[in-house]
Design an enzyme around this catalytic site. Structure first.
Site: not given
Ligand code: IVH
Length: 690
Positions: A40, A43-44, A180, A414, A417, A432, A438
């Site tokens: 980026d 590009y800038d 998500e 190792c 090294c 090592c 190393c």
């Molecule tokens: S609850 C405190 N519920 O999986 C975190 N997360 O691998 C609360 N994710 O960071 C998350 N499906 O981005 C929750 N049904 C679901 C989810 C979900 C996907 C994601 C989320 C999390 C990541 C961890």
């Protein structure tokens, strides 16, 4: 017009045409194909040069340059999350589910017959996103980023049909809704065929497609991509909206958010395992790809008490679906040398696709593992891959060993090294002994030094560090903070390197300068001392407050008869093994030299008390003894730490409070001898709530 000026204008015109073409090409690569060739910053720099030219020669302005000139900056603004966005721990089988529930029961000090309600719902591998609503209006959307600071993707998120711009009834003044962003299977297939028709690069999986579509600077492109969203948790809320996780789901549903389904409330391991099996069967028929199930404690007051460890909550976990497996040929075994000198055997494989990803390397862990599995070079082996973890070799396929298969002899020197590599009594790893001579260790240490939880310097990631190391630009952490001086003496300075320019070089220097001031726990973690991870580094910071203090104490603690050593062992969770590694680090002359130099170049901040500096426990040393009734020892310790206290294992003159439960013995006695304030459970509970 003189000849010289003519020349200049001609040069300017040629340069202008070239720049406009280059910029148009990079725009297409970036926006159209999600496949940028340059950073980026670079590009800038191109855009700025074009603008400067047009200021001097307004007649050069063209349609391309007009368009380019008004394109938004390619950088996303940063957003600070007021409540951190966490990730999830994993479980892979029934036993680990049992452990997860037991841990919760123990932490909350629940009796065996108390039911723990668990909400289970599918886990989608997309891009997590936090949506902030103020008075019901969507005002900001941010990516997770490093959990504390994410990127502002508001404009793009507003184009996603599943995301309400206004939420009405019963909405708190401020609410962060987390969930998500993902792409449904059919939408992903359709998008890829459209891209293919246009001769563009395809996305490897729905997750990449979702992420690539959101991280667009032009919201019109995001709008044209079929994205979906489901909500699953909350961040900051100005007033509670529910008492349970299920209640959150209901409210999100009422506000018009999509939820992951099917979901259920389960109360025992059998119910959980049934749900898991049911979903594993349903998996191929779901509209979206899921990689597991998330289990969450239903009661929100329990969630609050459980809190989190490092980056994951104690009240939730992800039950992953089994690893995907495949059979391929082991072509060779290489030895990799890590940051602390550990020799790790890495299997080089005949490349093979496992669960949509091409795998050509797998770990073999250590020399015992090779022996246990009876692996020979040339064998057919079964490999498996689960989530983000490094692929592993599961077993050798019998009856397929070629006649020229050969055994692997684990080196006793190792490979980097040449120093002797020794395996100490009782250890699985061979190490090592080359220490700082190393190169492998030096590079790995540098990478660790700039990693996320450590110095985390923008633009100085693992790849660049490795490159700079190879080219003799950065050889030690000290060089990072002398980079400007070093650069001035280089034959090919950074700004003349391929892929670099004046601007990106300046940006790098600025990013380094921004890190000359560093939090104590980050600095300690960055040192890469064996067994000192982020949590331990934080404990040290909390205990010793300043780096000077810490360093002096560790130098003195090298003598295991000293008070400093006793004090070190008194820190919660620090045993003789960690103590040995830490004190050895500070005793080593070369390390001392580097620390002196770093101290002169940096300002290491005094550790501040984390939260609640109003709490009577902030900055105080607390010792727990005896059994508590209302909460487990673990919960009490976690609570004390949250309030800014240091938790110690034994009573001394430095102890401020002893919390004495049922059956306290010698510690209580010592406390009264030393005149330390003793609290019973009731007083502890009352004071910790203030
Ligand atoms: S609850 C405190 N519920 O999986 C975190 N997360 O691998 C609360 N994710 O960071 C998350 N499906 O981005 C929750 N049904 C679901 C989810 C979900 C996907 C994601 C989320 C999390 C990541 C961890």
């Amino acid at each position: 017009m003189n000849a010289l000026f003519d020349m200049d204008e001609e040069d300017a015109r040629a340069r202008h045409t070239k720049l406009a073409k280059e910029i148009a090409r990079h725009d297409a690569l970036y926006h159209g194909e999600d496949n940028p060739e340059i950073s980026d910053a670079d590009y800038d720099a191109l855009r700025r040069e074009l603008e400067a030219l047009e200021k001097d020669y307004p007649e050069l302005k063209s349609e391309v340059s007009e368009k380019v000139g008004t394109a938004p900056s390619r950088k996303f603004e940063k957003v600070q999350h007021s409540v951190r966005m966490l990730s999830l721990s994993n479980v892979f089988n029934e036993e680990e589910v049992v452990d997860f529930l037991d841990r919760i029961r123990r932490f909350l000090n629940l009796s065996d017959d108390e039911k723990i309600e668990i909400v289970a719902e599918p886990k989608i591998d997309g891009l997590s996103c936090s949506l902030r609503y103020e008075k019901g209006k969507l005002v900001k959307a941010a990516t997770r980023g490093d959990g504390s600071v994410g990127e502002d993707i508001t404009a793009n998120v507003k184009t996603i049909a599943d995301i309400p711009h206004d939420i009405k009834a019963d909405v708190p003044d401020i609410i962060d809704i987390r969930g998500e962003i993902y792409m449904k299977r059919d939408d992903f297939v359709a998008l890829n065929s459209a891209l293919e028709e246009d001769g563009k690069k395809l996305f490897a999986n729905p997750r990449n497609a979702a992420a690539g579509s959101v991280r667009q600077l032009n919201p019109e492109i995001t709008k044209s991509r079929p994205l979906s969203f489901f909500g699953y948790a909350l961040g900051e809320v100005s007033s509670p909206i529910a008492k349970t996780q299920e209640g959150i789901r209901k409210q999100l549903d009422a506000w018009g958010f999509q939820l992951t389904k099917p979901s259920d409330i389960l109360t025992d391991v059998a119910g959980i395992m049934d749900f898991y099996k049911k979903l594993a069967e349903l998996r191929p028929d779901l509209q979206y790809e899921i990689d597991g199930i998330v289990y969450k404690v239903n009661r929100l007051d329990w969630q609050e008490r459980l809190g989190f460890v490092s980056r994951a909550p104690r009240w939730a976990t992800a039950h992953k679906f089994p690893a995907e497996k495949a059979i391929t040929i082991l072509k060779d075994i290489d030895i990799q040398v890590g940051r602390t000198g550990t020799l790790t055997p890495v299997a080089r494989l005949e490349p093979i696709t496992v669960g949509g990803v091409v795998v050509s390397n797998a770990t073999l862990h250590n020399e015992d593992e090779i022996e246990r599995k009876g692996v020979m070079i040339g064998d057919h082996v079964e490999i498996q891959r689960a989530g983000d973890v490094i692929p592993q070799i599961v077993r050798v396929i019998e009856g397929k060993r070629p006649v020229d298969a050969r055994a692997f002899v684990f080196p006793d020197h190792c490979p980097v090294c040449g120093s002797e590599a020794i395996r100490e009594e009782g250890e699985v790893a061979r190490r090592c002994t080359g220490g700082l001579i190393c190169e492998a260790q030096a590079v790995e240490r540098l990478k660790h030094f700039v990693s996320k939880g450590a110095f985390d310097i923008d633009g100085l990631g693992a790849k660049i560090v490795e490159e700079f190391y190879t080219d003799n630009i950065i050889k030690s952490p000290v060089d990072i903070f002398r980079l400007e001086d070093i650069n001035a003496k280089l034959k090919t300075p950074l700004q003349e390197r391929e892929g670099w320019g004046a601007l990106s070089t300046q940006n790098l220097f600025a990013a380094i300068d921004a890190r000359r001031m560093i939090a104590l726990h980050r600095f300690i973690y960055a040192l890469g001392i064996r067994q000192v991870g982020e949590a331990t580094a934080k404990r040290f910071a909390r205990t010793y407050k300043t780096f000077e203090n810490f360093r002096n104490a560790m130098e003195r603690a090298h003598d295991s008869e000293s008070d400093a050593y006793a004090e070190l062992l008194n820190i919660d969770d620090i045993g003789p093994s960690v103590a040995k590694d830490v004190t050895a680090f500070f005793h080593e002359p070369h390390n001392k030299d580097i620390l002196d130099k770093l101290s002169a170049l940096l300002t290491i901040e005094e550790a501040e008390i984390l939260d609640n500096s109003d709490s009577p426990f902030a900055g105080k040393t607390v010792v727990f003894t005896g059994g508590l009734e209302k909460m487990s020892r673990a919960e009490a310790k976690a609570l004390a730490e949250r309030l800014g206290a240091k938790v110690a294992g034994s009573v001394s003159k430095k102890t401020d409070f002893v919390v004495a439960g049922e059956g306290s013995g010698s510690k209580l006695k010592k406390a009264s001898e030393l005149g330390v304030t003793v609290l019973d459970e009731e007083k502890w509970l009352a004071l910790s709530a203030t």
